[in-house]
Motif scaffolding. Structure first.
Motif, short mmCIF file in Angstrom:
data_model
loop_
_atom_site.label_atom_id
_atom_site.label_comp_id
_atom_site.label_asym_id
_atom_site.label_seq_id
_atom_site.Cartn_x
_atom_site.Cartn_y
_atom_site.Cartn_z
N THR A 41 40.32 47.00 89.66
CA THR A 41 38.90 46.74 89.48
C THR A 41 38.05 47.78 90.21
O THR A 41 37.09 48.32 89.64
CB THR A 41 38.55 45.32 89.98
OG1 THR A 41 39.39 44.38 89.32
CG2 THR A 41 37.11 44.99 89.71
N LEU A 42 38.41 48.07 91.45
CA LEU A 42 37.64 49.04 92.22
C LEU A 42 37.80 50.46 91.69
O LEU A 42 36.91 51.29 91.88
CB LEU A 42 38.05 48.99 93.69
CG LEU A 42 37.58 47.78 94.47
CD1 LEU A 42 38.09 47.83 95.90
CD2 LEU A 42 36.07 47.67 94.45
N SER A 43 38.92 50.74 91.03
CA SER A 43 39.10 52.10 90.52
C SER A 43 38.08 52.44 89.44
O SER A 43 37.63 53.59 89.36
CB SER A 43 40.53 52.30 89.99
OG SER A 43 40.75 51.53 88.83
N PHE A 44 37.67 51.46 88.64
CA PHE A 44 36.65 51.74 87.64
C PHE A 44 35.28 51.96 88.27
O PHE A 44 34.52 52.83 87.83
CB PHE A 44 36.60 50.63 86.59
CG PHE A 44 37.83 50.60 85.73
CD1 PHE A 44 38.13 51.65 84.89
CD2 PHE A 44 38.70 49.53 85.79
CE1 PHE A 44 39.27 51.65 84.11
CE2 PHE A 44 39.85 49.51 85.01
CZ PHE A 44 40.13 50.57 84.17
N VAL A 45 34.99 51.20 89.31
CA VAL A 45 33.73 51.40 90.04
C VAL A 45 33.73 52.78 90.70
O VAL A 45 32.73 53.51 90.65
CB VAL A 45 33.53 50.27 91.08
CG1 VAL A 45 32.31 50.54 91.93
CG2 VAL A 45 33.45 48.92 90.39
N LEU A 46 34.84 53.13 91.32
CA LEU A 46 34.96 54.43 91.97
C LEU A 46 34.90 55.56 90.95
O LEU A 46 34.32 56.62 91.22
CB LEU A 46 36.27 54.49 92.76
CG LEU A 46 36.50 55.70 93.65
CD1 LEU A 46 35.37 55.86 94.65
CD2 LEU A 46 37.83 55.56 94.35
N TRP A 47 35.46 55.35 89.77
CA TRP A 47 35.40 56.37 88.71
C TRP A 47 33.96 56.67 88.31
O TRP A 47 33.57 57.82 88.19
CB TRP A 47 36.22 55.90 87.51
CG TRP A 47 36.32 56.86 86.37
CD1 TRP A 47 36.29 58.23 86.44
CD2 TRP A 47 36.46 56.53 85.00
NE1 TRP A 47 36.43 58.76 85.18
CE2 TRP A 47 36.54 57.74 84.28
CE3 TRP A 47 36.56 55.34 84.30
CZ2 TRP A 47 36.69 57.78 82.90
CZ3 TRP A 47 36.72 55.38 82.93
CH2 TRP A 47 36.78 56.59 82.24
N VAL A 48 33.18 55.62 88.13
CA VAL A 48 31.76 55.82 87.78
C VAL A 48 31.04 56.54 88.91
O VAL A 48 30.20 57.42 88.66
CB VAL A 48 31.10 54.46 87.46
CG1 VAL A 48 29.60 54.61 87.31
CG2 VAL A 48 31.71 53.85 86.21
#
Length: 99
Positions: A41-48
């Motif tokens: 979940t956090l990887s998508f936030v970090l990607w953005v």
């Protein structure tokens, strides 16, 4: 001018975000199994965030080089930890077969 800074963030940001989150969940008290949902979940936030921050570089070349460097460092650390057998296998099946 944006150039290809956003493309560098989009293409190189996802593997970097996944590597950073993997490094973060490896040392959780419950092991990686307990933190994998949070990590994904956090990887998508970090990607953005990486895509957005890649626009702050002076040139597109700087964005590409810094993100490539970040990927090499993170995956190098993950490979080293795995080579030292300090990280559990990704699945129970690979532990049984010894792969």
């Amino acid at each position: 001018m944006i150039g290809t800074k956003w493309l560098a963030g989009a293409l190189l940001g996802l593997p970097l975000a996944i590597a950073l989150c993997t490094l973060g969940i490896l040392w959780l008290p419950g092991g990686w199994e307990g933190g994998v949902i949070i990590g994904v979940t956090l990887s998508f936030v970090l990607w953005v965030a990486i895509i957005s921050l890649s626009l702050l570089f002076e040139t597109s070349l700087a964005a590409w080089l810094w993100l490539i460097g970040g990927n090499v460092i993170c995956y190098g650390i993950l490979w080293t930890v795995r080579a030292m057998n300090a990280m559990p296998p990704a699945s129970a099946l690979s532990a049984v077969t010894g792969s």
